[in-house]
Design a protein around this motif. Structure first.
Motif, short mmCIF file in Angstrom:
data_model
loop_
_atom_site.label_atom_id
_atom_site.label_comp_id
_atom_site.label_asym_id
_atom_site.label_seq_id
_atom_site.Cartn_x
_atom_site.Cartn_y
_atom_site.Cartn_z
N GLU A 117 0.80 -1.22 0.00
CA GLU A 117 0.00 0.00 0.00
C GLU A 117 0.84 1.28 0.00
OE1 GLU A 117 -2.98 -0.36 3.10
OE2 GLU A 117 -3.16 -2.50 2.73
N ALA A 161 -2.17 -0.51 13.53
CA ALA A 161 -3.31 -1.34 13.15
C ALA A 161 -3.24 -1.70 11.67
CB ALA A 161 -4.61 -0.61 13.46
N ARG A 162 -2.90 -0.72 10.85
CA ARG A 162 -2.82 -0.94 9.41
C ARG A 162 -1.71 -1.95 9.09
NH1 ARG A 162 -1.82 3.86 5.01
NH2 ARG A 162 -2.07 2.56 3.17
N LEU A 219 -0.48 -4.25 11.13
CA LEU A 219 -0.88 -5.57 11.62
C LEU A 219 -1.75 -6.28 10.60
CD1 LEU A 219 -1.82 -4.98 15.36
CD2 LEU A 219 -0.06 -6.51 14.48
N ASP A 220 -2.71 -5.54 10.07
CA ASP A 220 -3.61 -6.08 9.05
C ASP A 220 -2.81 -6.54 7.84
OD1 ASP A 220 -5.71 -6.58 7.32
OD2 ASP A 220 -6.01 -4.47 6.85
N ARG A 264 -0.68 -9.64 8.67
CA ARG A 264 -1.53 -10.81 8.81
C ARG A 264 -1.98 -11.36 7.46
NH1 ARG A 264 -6.10 -13.08 12.23
NH2 ARG A 264 -7.57 -12.51 10.63
N ARG A 287 -1.37 -11.96 20.12
CA ARG A 287 -2.69 -12.60 20.02
C ARG A 287 -3.25 -12.52 18.60
NH1 ARG A 287 -7.00 -14.00 23.47
NH2 ARG A 287 -6.27 -13.00 25.35
N LEU A 288 -3.08 -11.36 17.97
CA LEU A 288 -3.65 -11.18 16.65
C LEU A 288 -2.88 -11.90 15.54
CD1 LEU A 288 -4.78 -7.44 16.71
CD2 LEU A 288 -6.20 -9.47 16.84
N GLY A 335 -0.20 -18.08 16.12
CA GLY A 335 -0.93 -19.27 16.54
C GLY A 335 -0.34 -19.85 17.82
N ARG A 336 0.98 -19.76 17.92
CA ARG A 336 1.65 -20.27 19.12
C ARG A 336 2.48 -19.17 19.75
NH1 ARG A 336 5.50 -24.26 19.35
NH2 ARG A 336 6.05 -23.99 17.16
N ASP A 342 -3.96 -18.29 22.42
CA ASP A 342 -5.11 -17.85 23.23
C ASP A 342 -5.18 -18.62 24.55
OD1 ASP A 342 -7.70 -19.90 22.58
OD2 ASP A 342 -6.16 -19.84 21.05
#
Lengths: 238, 257
Positions: free
Chosen positions: B138, B187-188, B190-191, B194, B215-216, B219-220, B236
């Motif tokens: 982006e 936040a941007r 992280l998105d 991910r 957390r976001l 998986g481990r 989690d």
């Protein structure tokens, strides 16, 4: 999927769970003791029992979100039984992806991601085509009365009831063989509760095994095939 | 059963009397994101350095399994081979993008440089690949010839990610990739991380002090304290039902927004 007489999909044996609070001088709180529960395909079992009996703790343990002390949690995963109490993290993640769905009370997502993508993702991680997942997500959101103008927005600013419906759409879209519903109708009005009742009925007809915590009586009466009563652990032990 | 991509066995490293790594073992499988959390001084960044070969342990082994399933002892490897690995199969995202980027070279040049280091020679295809990657993270493709010093902090971090991923690594090390950024920019990012990680099927080892980020993305999770792994497991589960006193403290110390 064919709905035969109903065969076990989830079984617990001697399931016990306590919390040790190290920051409170190592206090131990027993919550679940020797829970023996079976949920069959095509049925909906609703947990009952007083507040503090461990209903939420049981749900979270069954999802692998809490670590159980003793006993087993057997999940019918593809053609195998997996003991979630013993499974390694990667196995638990595989069971969650393909077999075990969960609708929690809270929506926890990456900020900034549009609602429709959050819902569709639950399908694409299972290998579905993105465009098809978006189509299914849209129709499910509409069915839960979430208008299309909200689909492109991240749910962070939504009301409690709207977020709850995003959660429900995300939980139901995957078509998992086992579904755990933790107060799915807590912040919904009557119309939306009816929509949830409809989704549960369809899932049951498709053979899904459903376990829920449902506090509002009309919804519970509409979806439950039987109740499973939990007692506070200290009483059970006495 | 798939085999781990990276394995560490009984890593130990002392800095004088400080135990930076105290019997640390771990494994990472293809396509999974593992978070290493802990406070400053817990040894998490040291572990990342040892895993990626830039710091040697006093004892223990790090093994990398290549796509042909051959095992390589990362610390027994000759320096040129390790550098080659970092250019091809691996990537590294630094907390401070200025440590990784060449500030005097254009944005496109920064991405193209890594492709050239891997052997790309055709100018047109390098430039078009650089353009694709800028779009992917982006950044306006019109900024391709601009120098990174004209970019904001968030853009610099996205440029570093483009540079790192352009060569299609299968294992990426990330050291606090969202640290030091404004919350909205974080936040941007992280998105972006991910979606790229899941779409490209990357294996990631992510060091962060921010358990919300763990957390976001992961998986481990692996929780470190004073050079030791005190708890590890499903992210989690570890965060919602922590077993170790230190993890309970860590989780309960997070401010609720």
């Amino acid at each position: 999927m064919m709905n035969t007489a109903g065969h076990p999909m989830l079984k617990t044996h001697g399931l016990s769970k306590s919390f040790t609070l190290h920051l409170q001088g190592g206090t131990t709180m027993p919550v679940l003791e020797n829970v023996e529960l079976t949920v069959n395909s095509g049925e909906c079992v609703v947990l009952s029992g007083p507040s503090g009996a461990g209903k939420s703790t049981l749900m979270r343990s069954l999802y692998g979100n809490y670590r159980v002390g003793q006993g087993s949690i057997l999940i019918r995963h593809r053609d195998d039984w997996v003991d979630l109490a013993q499974a390694d993290p990667r196995r638990i993640l595989a069971v969650r992806r393909d077999t075990l769905g969960y609708v929690s009370q809270f929506l926890r997502v990456v900020p900034r991601v549009p609602t429709i993508e959050i819902v569709a993702e639950a399908l694409t991680i299972r290998g579905a085509d993105h465009a098809e997942a978006i189509t299914r997500a849209r129709s499910l959101l509409l069915r839960l009365n979430l208008p299309e103008r909200l689909h492109g927005l991240p749910p962070a600013t939504f009301s409690g009831g709207e977020q709850q419906r995003v959660n429900l759409a995300r939980g139901f879209i995957g078509g998992h063989p086992i579904l755990l519903l933790d107060e799915p109708t807590a912040s919904l009005d009557a119309i939306n509760r009816d929509a949830v009742v409809g989704l549960v009925a369809e899932a049951k007809a498709a053979g899904t095994a459903i376990l829920g915590i449902v506090h509002d009586t009309p919804t519970r009466d509409a979806i439950a095939d039987r109740l499973f009563k939990l007692y506070p652990a200290q009483m059970a032990a006495a | 059963m798939t085999l781990p991509l990276l394995e560490a066995h009984d890593l130990q490293l002392n800095f004088g009397s400080i135990r930076a790594l105290d019997h640390v073992s771990m494994a990472l499988w293809p396509g999974e994101v593992l978070a290493i959390v802990g406070e400053s001084g817990s040894g998490k960044t040291t572990l990342l350095k040892v895993l990626s070969g830039s710091e040697s342990p006093d004892h223990g082994q790090v093994l990398y399994r290549d796509p042909e399933l051959a095992l390589h002892d990362v610390h027994a490897m000759a320096a040129p081979r390790l550098r080659a690995l970092h250019r091809s199969d691996w990537g590294f995202v630094q907390q401070n993008p200025r440590d990784a980027l060449r500030m005097g070279v254009s944005a496109g040049g920064n991405v193209g440089e890594r492709l050239m280091a891997q052997g790309a020679r055709h100018y047109g295809s390098i430039r078009s690949s650089a353009l694709d990657w800028l779009r992917e993270v982006e950044i306006d493709p019109q900024r391709i010839d601009d120098l990174p010093r004209t970019f904001s902090g968030g853009m610099l971090q996205r440029l570093q990610i483009a540079r790192t991923l352009a060569t299609h690594p299968r294992l990426v090390f990330m050291d606090e990739p969202t640290g030091g950024l404004d919350v909205s920019v974080q936040a941007r990012l992280l998105d972006l991380i991910r979606s790229l990680v899941s779409r490209l099927g990357l294996a990631v080892i992510l060091v962060t002090h921010d358990i919300a980020v763990a957390r976001l993305l992961a998986g481990r999770i692996l929780v470190m304290r004073r050079g030791q792994v005190v708890e590890t497991g499903l992210t989690d589960q570890v965060l919602d039902d922590p077993q170790h006193p230190y993890t309970q403290l860590l989780v309960s110390s997070v401010l609720q927004a």
